[in-house]
Design a protein around this motif. Structure first.
Motif, mmCIF file in Angstrom:
data_model
loop_
_atom_site.group_PDB
_atom_site.id
_atom_site.type_symbol
_atom_site.label_atom_id
_atom_site.label_comp_id
_atom_site.label_asym_id
_atom_site.label_seq_id
_atom_site.Cartn_x
_atom_site.Cartn_y
_atom_site.Cartn_z
ATOM 1 N N UNK A 15 -83.682 -9.405 -5.100
ATOM 2 C CA UNK A 15 -84.311 -10.201 -4.935
ATOM 3 C C UNK A 15 -85.259 -10.638 -3.490
ATOM 4 N N UNK A 16 -84.321 -10.559 -2.974
ATOM 5 C CA UNK A 16 -84.295 -10.404 -1.286
ATOM 6 C C UNK A 16 -85.626 -9.731 -0.931
ATOM 7 N N UNK A 17 -86.203 -9.533 0.038
ATOM 8 C CA UNK A 17 -87.121 -9.020 0.687
ATOM 9 C C UNK A 17 -86.135 -8.136 1.036
ATOM 10 N N UNK A 18 -86.552 -7.349 1.295
ATOM 11 C CA UNK A 18 -85.603 -5.789 2.551
ATOM 12 C C UNK A 18 -86.862 -6.109 3.741
ATOM 13 N N UNK A 19 -85.212 -6.032 5.461
ATOM 14 C CA UNK A 19 -85.395 -6.012 6.515
ATOM 15 C C UNK A 19 -86.255 -4.825 6.566
ATOM 16 N N UNK A 20 -85.784 -3.772 6.383
ATOM 17 C CA UNK A 20 -86.100 -2.532 6.801
ATOM 18 C C UNK A 20 -87.665 -2.107 6.398
ATOM 19 N N UNK A 32 -41.563 -7.910 6.946
ATOM 20 C CA UNK A 32 -41.996 -6.593 5.415
ATOM 21 C C UNK A 32 -43.742 -6.459 5.439
ATOM 22 N N UNK A 33 -44.275 -6.870 7.203
ATOM 23 C CA UNK A 33 -45.428 -6.563 6.705
ATOM 24 C C UNK A 33 -46.005 -7.881 7.316
ATOM 25 N N UNK A 34 -47.584 -7.920 7.301
ATOM 26 C CA UNK A 34 -48.010 -9.299 7.914
ATOM 27 C C UNK A 34 -48.984 -9.617 6.936
ATOM 28 N N UNK A 35 -49.267 -10.398 6.603
ATOM 29 C CA UNK A 35 -50.338 -11.086 5.365
ATOM 30 C C UNK A 35 -51.410 -10.779 5.815
ATOM 31 N N UNK A 36 -52.176 -10.044 4.641
ATOM 32 C CA UNK A 36 -53.477 -9.931 4.659
ATOM 33 C C UNK A 36 -54.366 -10.672 5.010
ATOM 34 N N UNK A 37 -54.998 -10.265 5.555
ATOM 35 C CA UNK A 37 -56.243 -11.097 6.341
ATOM 36 C C UNK A 37 -57.272 -11.706 5.030
ATOM 37 N N UNK A 38 -57.664 -12.608 5.665
ATOM 38 C CA UNK A 38 -59.058 -13.246 4.324
ATOM 39 C C UNK A 38 -59.724 -12.982 3.543
ATOM 40 N N UNK A 39 -59.875 -12.114 2.874
ATOM 41 C CA UNK A 39 -61.048 -11.680 2.015
ATOM 42 C C UNK A 39 -62.247 -11.764 2.257
ATOM 43 N N UNK A 40 -63.196 -11.291 2.453
ATOM 44 C CA UNK A 40 -64.539 -11.131 2.738
ATOM 45 C C UNK A 40 -65.127 -11.696 1.836
ATOM 46 N N UNK A 41 -65.937 -12.746 1.520
ATOM 47 C CA UNK A 41 -67.365 -13.354 1.075
ATOM 48 C C UNK A 41 -67.972 -12.116 0.628
ATOM 49 N N UNK A 42 -68.424 -11.439 -0.515
ATOM 50 C CA UNK A 42 -69.345 -10.736 -0.658
ATOM 51 C C UNK A 42 -70.130 -10.824 -2.219
ATOM 52 N N UNK A 43 -71.858 -11.553 -1.839
ATOM 53 C CA UNK A 43 -72.402 -11.854 -2.714
ATOM 54 C C UNK A 43 -73.169 -10.378 -3.260
ATOM 55 N N UNK A 44 -73.496 -10.350 -4.872
ATOM 56 C CA UNK A 44 -73.961 -9.266 -5.106
ATOM 57 C C UNK A 44 -75.647 -9.398 -4.806
ATOM 58 N N UNK A 45 -76.128 -8.803 -4.101
ATOM 59 C CA UNK A 45 -77.359 -8.264 -3.813
ATOM 60 C C UNK A 45 -78.135 -8.308 -5.522
ATOM 61 N N UNK A 46 -79.237 -9.314 -5.406
ATOM 62 C CA UNK A 46 -79.943 -9.604 -6.760
ATOM 63 C C UNK A 46 -81.475 -8.478 -6.667
#
Length: 69
Positions: A64-69, A48-62
């Motif tokens: 406070x980190x320096x923007x590289x662009x 009936x289908x394949x297992x879903x891939x493991x979800x990526x861990x996304x951290x909320x952007x605060x």
């Protein structure tokens, strides 16, 4: 548990609830035809289908980190 024979499987297909004769013929060909080895895609169809891939861990952007662009 007893071992299933080709005849047992054929009886299961014949007496099964699959009403479409074309589907039964394709199933017979897949089970009893020349290429009887199932690959992962075949197993996924049966299961009936394949297992879903493991979800990526996304951290909320605060912000406070320096923007590289």
């Amino acid at each position: 548990m007893r071992a299933w024979t080709d005849k047992d499987v054929e009886n299961l297909i014949r007496e099964g609830i699959v009403p479409d004769p074309a589907h039964k013929n394709r199933l017979r060909e897949r089970l009893f035809g020349e290429n009887r080895e199932l690959d992962l895609g075949d197993l996924a169809e049966v299961a009936g289908g394949t297992a879903l891939p493991a979800s990526e861990e996304w951290k909320p952007w605060t912000g406070s980190e320096e923007d590289p662009a």
